[in-house]
Scaffold this motif. Structure first.
Motif, mmCIF file in Angstrom:
data_model
loop_
_atom_site.group_PDB
_atom_site.id
_atom_site.type_symbol
_atom_site.label_atom_id
_atom_site.label_comp_id
_atom_site.label_asym_id
_atom_site.label_seq_id
_atom_site.Cartn_x
_atom_site.Cartn_y
_atom_site.Cartn_z
ATOM 1 N N UNK A 25 0.826 -1.205 0.000
ATOM 2 C CA UNK A 25 0.000 0.000 0.000
ATOM 3 C C UNK A 25 0.863 1.258 0.000
ATOM 4 N N UNK A 26 2.023 1.203 0.663
ATOM 5 C CA UNK A 26 2.926 2.357 0.672
ATOM 6 C C UNK A 26 3.459 2.644 -0.728
ATOM 7 N N UNK A 27 3.786 1.592 -1.448
ATOM 8 C CA UNK A 27 4.266 1.752 -2.825
ATOM 9 C C UNK A 27 3.226 2.478 -3.680
ATOM 10 N N UNK B 99 -3.956 4.207 2.689
ATOM 11 C CA UNK B 99 -3.154 4.353 3.914
ATOM 12 C C UNK B 99 -2.797 2.974 4.455
ATOM 13 N N UNK B 100 -1.501 2.699 4.675
ATOM 14 C CA UNK B 100 -1.075 1.320 4.988
ATOM 15 C C UNK B 100 -1.505 0.797 6.360
ATOM 16 N N UNK B 101 -1.662 1.693 7.354
ATOM 17 C CA UNK B 101 -1.913 1.232 8.718
ATOM 18 C C UNK B 101 -3.387 1.400 9.068
ATOM 19 N N UNK C 57 1.300 4.781 12.586
ATOM 20 C CA UNK C 57 2.106 3.559 12.678
ATOM 21 C C UNK C 57 2.335 3.099 14.113
ATOM 22 N N UNK C 58 2.560 4.052 15.043
ATOM 23 C CA UNK C 58 2.790 3.674 16.436
ATOM 24 C C UNK C 58 1.552 3.038 17.057
ATOM 25 N N UNK D 39 6.797 -1.247 10.534
ATOM 26 C CA UNK D 39 7.473 -1.244 9.234
ATOM 27 C C UNK D 39 7.456 0.144 8.574
ATOM 28 N N UNK D 40 7.533 1.195 9.391
ATOM 29 C CA UNK D 40 7.398 2.533 8.821
ATOM 30 C C UNK D 40 8.590 2.908 7.941
ATOM 31 N N UNK D 41 9.779 2.413 8.298
ATOM 32 C CA UNK D 41 10.941 2.688 7.444
ATOM 33 C C UNK D 41 10.801 1.994 6.084
#
Length: 297
Positions: A100-102, A242-244, A258-259, A270-272
């Motif tokens: 999803x981030x990609x 949004x990934x999270x 993310x937190x 996996x935020x990095x």
């Protein structure tokens, strides 16, 4: 031949995007510079081809509809869907955050790419942008329905989904999710169930030939307004990517930090990796733009 190889590769990129709920192959077509060519080629497939065929033959018809371009692109899309269906399904289940981030990075840079093509901004342009964003966002929060799994549903689903697939920002796969047909169709592709695939493809063909005429006319007559509306559609789907996400008490998925996701799920956010894959998506669009400039298909 070089031009058709590039077109085939663009088709592969479009097919890979179409498999993912939330991403549109139309977005890929736009950023690779073939969107107008695609719509115009499809628009020319109409009853007027018959007189042209009678007067000048099949070769003239083929050239009129840009047949080589359509075949190269269609083969790329088909190859990609048949090849990547299993991979995308696997990534959606086992590696959703980087995937999803990609696509988030891809959509963000694509929005900037399309906005650069807007020649002038007026109040109506901003209104069109806002309407597109609200429309796309409202579709992402709709509750799925469940159509009966029969040939009529597959035909209707194909006709509606293909209209979304050629619109930048609106995901045909997400439309199938809303109709309750996504899992069946994607499983049919993975299992090579040509019965379902054939009916679905017929629906796609009818929807594509109908909708492309309207969209092509809008881009020719009201290009700035249409580009703003399409940009709004892309922006409105960003919350969906949004990934999270965490489910609330009603089972509705909500976007979280993310937190928060890491604490609730007791896993690494996996935020990095997410930032890295988003940057990779941005780089992929940049590369597609460079390729498009060297190949104005």
């Amino acid at each position: 031949m070089r031009q058709y190889i590039f077109t085939f590769l663009k088709g592969i990129a479009m097919g890979a995007a179409d498999v993912v709920p939330g991403v549109s192959g139309g977005t890929i077509a736009f950023i690779t510079g073939i969107y107008d060519t695609l719509l115009e080629s499809i628009r020319r497939i109409n009853p007027r081809l018959w007189p042209l065929f009678r007067q000048h033959g099949l070769v003239a018809v083929w050239q009129h509809i840009n047949g080589n371009f359509l075949v190269a692109l269609g083969l790329g899309i088909l190859t990609s869907i048949l090849s990547f269906a299993r991979l995308i399904s696997y990534l959606l289940v086992h590696h959703p955050i980087p995937l999803w981030s990609f696509f988030t990075g891809l959509i963000l840079i694509s929005i900037l790419h399309i906005l650069k093509q807007v020649k002038a901004w007026h109040t109506t342009s901003i209104i069109a942008l806002v309407i597109g964003a609200v429309l796309a966002w409202s579709m992402t929060v709709l509750h799925p329905v469940q159509l009966p799994e029969n040939n009529l549903s597959f035909f209707i689903g194909g006709a509606i989904a293909i209209c979304a697939m050629i619109l930048p920002g609106i995901s045909g796969s997400f439309i199938l999710l809303l109709l309750g047909l996504y899992a069946t169709v994607i499983n049919a592709v993975k299992a090579f169930d040509f019965g379902i695939i054939a009916v679905f493809a017929m629906g796609c063909l009818v929807g594509l030939l109908s909708f492309s005429h309207l969209l092509s006319w809008l881009l020719r007559k009201h290009r700035n307004l249409t580009l703003c509306f399409l940009t709004g559609l892309m922006a409105g789907t960003l919350p969906k990517l949004w990934p999270w996400k965490l489910a609330d008490s009603q089972g509705v998925l909500l976007n979280v930090l993310p937190s928060t996701y890491s604490q609730a799920m007791q896993v690494n956010s996996q935020w990095l990796l997410a930032i890295g894959t988003a940057l990779f998506g941005i780089a992929a669009v940049w590369l597609l733009e460079k390729v498009s400039k060297s190949d104005p298909a």
